[in-house]
Design an enzyme around this catalytic site. Structure first.
Site, PDB file in Angstrom:
ATOM      1  N   GLU A 301       0.846  -1.199   0.000  1.00  0.00           N
ATOM      2  CA  GLU A 301       0.000   0.000   0.000  1.00  0.00           C
ATOM      3  C   GLU A 301       0.883   1.251   0.000  1.00  0.00           C
ATOM      4  O   GLU A 301       1.796   1.374   0.810  1.00  0.00           O
ATOM      5  CB  GLU A 301      -0.878  -0.011   1.247  1.00  0.00           C
ATOM      6  CG  GLU A 301      -1.685   1.263   1.472  1.00  0.00           C
ATOM      7  CD  GLU A 301      -2.336   1.281   2.837  1.00  0.00           C
ATOM      8  OE1 GLU A 301      -3.377   1.944   2.981  1.00  0.00           O
ATOM      9  OE2 GLU A 301      -1.796   0.644   3.770  1.00  0.00           O
ATOM     10  N   LYS A 358      -9.280   1.801  -2.608  1.00  0.00           N
ATOM     11  CA  LYS A 358      -9.619   1.325  -1.267  1.00  0.00           C
ATOM     12  C   LYS A 358     -11.010   1.793  -0.862  1.00  0.00           C
ATOM     13  O   LYS A 358     -11.343   2.975  -0.970  1.00  0.00           O
ATOM     14  CB  LYS A 358      -8.575   1.836  -0.269  1.00  0.00           C
ATOM     15  CG  LYS A 358      -8.726   1.294   1.141  1.00  0.00           C
ATOM     16  CD  LYS A 358      -7.570   1.780   2.000  1.00  0.00           C
ATOM     17  CE  LYS A 358      -7.628   1.236   3.412  1.00  0.00           C
ATOM     18  NZ  LYS A 358      -6.494   1.712   4.238  1.00  0.00           N
ATOM     19  N   CYS A 409      -4.962  -2.916   2.994  1.00  0.00           N
ATOM     20  CA  CYS A 409      -4.728  -2.710   4.426  1.00  0.00           C
ATOM     21  C   CYS A 409      -5.958  -3.010   5.283  1.00  0.00           C
ATOM     22  O   CYS A 409      -6.341  -4.160   5.451  1.00  0.00           O
ATOM     23  CB  CYS A 409      -4.215  -1.293   4.650  1.00  0.00           C
ATOM     24  SG  CYS A 409      -3.278  -1.122   6.206  1.00  0.00           S
TER      25      CYS A 409
END
Length: 539
Positions: A301, A358, A409
């Site tokens: 990430e 995300k 994440c």
């Protein structure tokens, strides 16, 4: 009178100590202690204290639940204090400490609130339910229902199910049936039966409300404890049968994937030194892996903390053009005047093939809740001037090798993100994360979350993180390889694309609604029976 009050205060203190102690025991089930087996008994004391009809006054069960929840969540999530110090982001030391403590206290109380809600429901609903098995059904359904609702929000991490990861892979295979809530239901039901065994053993009247006093009686063994033991064994046998199913891995489905763990501390990540290290480390790592004959390379990430247009002019993309090996690069995408935390698929021609943005953003860290009120106070936590925004919840992530399942994440804690993509045809999991700035317990818990997602979807998972733990996980949750912590790593493994669909992928979490409907039916039958009995009594 004083002696009676003193005795009551003493018993209250002991009960509070039991609630706190059992909550702490539940907190020790996850990294760094990983005493996963404690989860099968650590909830039973709270159940006993909540359901026990001899406890007075009524608010006490709510108090016990809050104390238990604080014990569990404060220990399990203590790693969150690792965000301090944030002086490297321009936040003063004392303000940084205050923010870290606020985050820890808030997320602890948020988790404790869910336990308190469960206890309140149990106290209200089960007050008129005399049958222990019915109470176990209701308590299990209620816990799963509340945990499901909590997962819809922005703060969710410490589901009871993750207490079993990564060591009890057998029970985690229940996740293939109905997701993590199947594991949660198993834990709650076994604990409930143990608590009911204490409440209903022959010497219960002499226990005077203290949970552990039940165990001193030789008459403790009863049908509820036997049921708890039998249920525990049966559930593990079901999980064992799923765990032992052979993995069909044809050569045509093989992919050799490389990962680069850049090991760039957050303190320097957004400054010239960090940017230079990122470009050098990821470019050299890519070249090394390309020379090893990999099919693609995954980076963490935010590996290159630039906008997409700048990433495409970087030395890493130049290396991709030179070697012709696909790279998944973590960076920032542009969305109007805002930006996204994204994973880019860059082909051998140096073009962006696809982009995943995300969806689940971290409160405060990636966006500001109640921005109109708090934005001016903590907006400095954002690494860029613009505002970060989430991606669409119904994204699919196509790659030159077929459709993939992407997670960035924090999303590892949200199983529905992975289930949706698996249902849409995702054949393998790409998990890109940055767990820098935390102790090793946080990335260990993160790895445990990804293991659960791999089992639930029956997919290979590739984890690339900034500082660890990067890993390769097979569909049975077995870690094929795992990196060190705070180390620079370059590694390649062969994974296999899969198109199977587990019951959970096809139907989602069907177990929780089933339990809730069943529990409602049991309560309704009991209510109607009581009303009928009262009418007969009046007549």
């Amino acid at each position: 009178m004083r002696q009676k009050q003193s005795k009551e205060h003493s018993e209250l203190f002991v009960s509070c100590a039991i609630a706190l102690g059992s909550g702490i025991l539940m907190g020790l089930t996850v990294a760094p202690v990983n005493a996963w087996f404690l989860a099968w008994v650590a909830l039973a004391p709270l159940w006993y204290l909540v359901v026990n009809p001899t406890l007075r006054p009524k608010p006490f069960p709510l108090l016990f639940a809050l104390i238990w929840g604080i014990g569990y969540h404060s220990i399990a999530l203590s790693w969150i204090t690792g965000i301090h110090p944030m002086t490297w982001m321009g936040v003063p030391w004392l303000a940084s400490l205050a923010i870290a403590l606020f985050c820890w206290v808030f997320i602890t109380l948020w988790g404790a609130a869910s336990v308190a809600l469960w206890a309140t429901g149990m106290r209200i609903i089960c007050k008129s339910i005399p049958k222990p098995y019915a109470r176990v059904l209701i308590g299990t359904a209620l816990w799963c229902g509340i945990e499901t609702v909590w997962s819809w929000g922005a703060l969710f991490w410490s589901s009871l199910s993750y207490t079993q990861s990564p060591y009890n892979l057998v029970i985690l295979h229940l996740g293939q049936i109905s997701g993590p809530y199947a594991v949660t239901a198993a834990i709650v039901a076994v604990n409930g039966l143990i608590a009911e065994a204490c409440l209903n053993h022959k010497g219960a009247k002499d226990a005077k409300g203290i949970f552990f006093a039940s165990f001193v009686s030789s008459r403790f063994i009863n049908k509820y404890l036997i049921t708890a033991t039998g249920l525990l064994l049966i559930l593990h046998l079901i999980g064992f049968s799923l765990y032992n199913r052979p993995l069909i891995q044809p050569l045509a489905a093989a992919l050799k994937i490389g990962i680069i763990q850049g090991n760039i501390p957050n303190q320097i990540k957004l400054y010239p030194e960090g940017l230079r290290r990122a470009l050098a480390g990821y470019t050299s790592g890519y070249l090394t892996l390309a020379d090893q004959g990999v099919d693609a390379v995954l980076t963490p990430e935010g590996a290159l903390p630039f906008f997409q247009r700048n990433i495409m002019r970087s030395s890493l993309v130049a290396a991709v053009r030179s070697k012709g090996v696909v790279a998944w690069i973590g960076g920032f995408g542009e969305k109007g005047k805002s930006y996204t935390n994204s994973l880019l698929t860059v082909t051998g021609e140096g073009k962006v093939f696809s982009r995943y943005d995300k969806v689940k953003l971290v409160p405060i860290g990636e966006y500001v809740p109640f921005e109109e009120l708090l934005g001016g106070i903590i907006s400095r936590l954002s690494p860029l001037d613009e505002h970060q925004v989430p991606g669409s919840p119904n994204q699919i992530f196509n790659t030159p090798f077929g459709r993939a399942i992407a997670g960035i994440c924090y999303e590892s804690a949200f199983p529905e993100v992975f289930r949706y993509q698996a249902q849409a045809g995702g054949q393998f999991i790409l998990s890109s994360s940055n767990d820098a700035h935390y102790s090793a317990s946080m990335p260990a818990q993160h790895h445990a979350q990804d293991i659960m997602r791999a089992i639930e979807t029956d997919r290979w998972a590739v984890r690339a993180t900034n500082t660890g733990y990067s890993a390769f996980v097979d569909p049975h949750g077995r870690t094929v390889w795992i990196s060190g912590h705070n180390t620079y790593e370059v590694h390649a493994e062969t994974i296999y694309r899969r198109q199977t669909q587990t019951l959970y992928v096809r139907w989602g979490d069907w177990l929780t609604p089933f339990l809730l409907v069943s529990a409602t039916g049991v309560w309704l039958i009991n209510f109607l029976t009581v009303q009928l009995s009262r009418k007969r009594g009046l007549n």
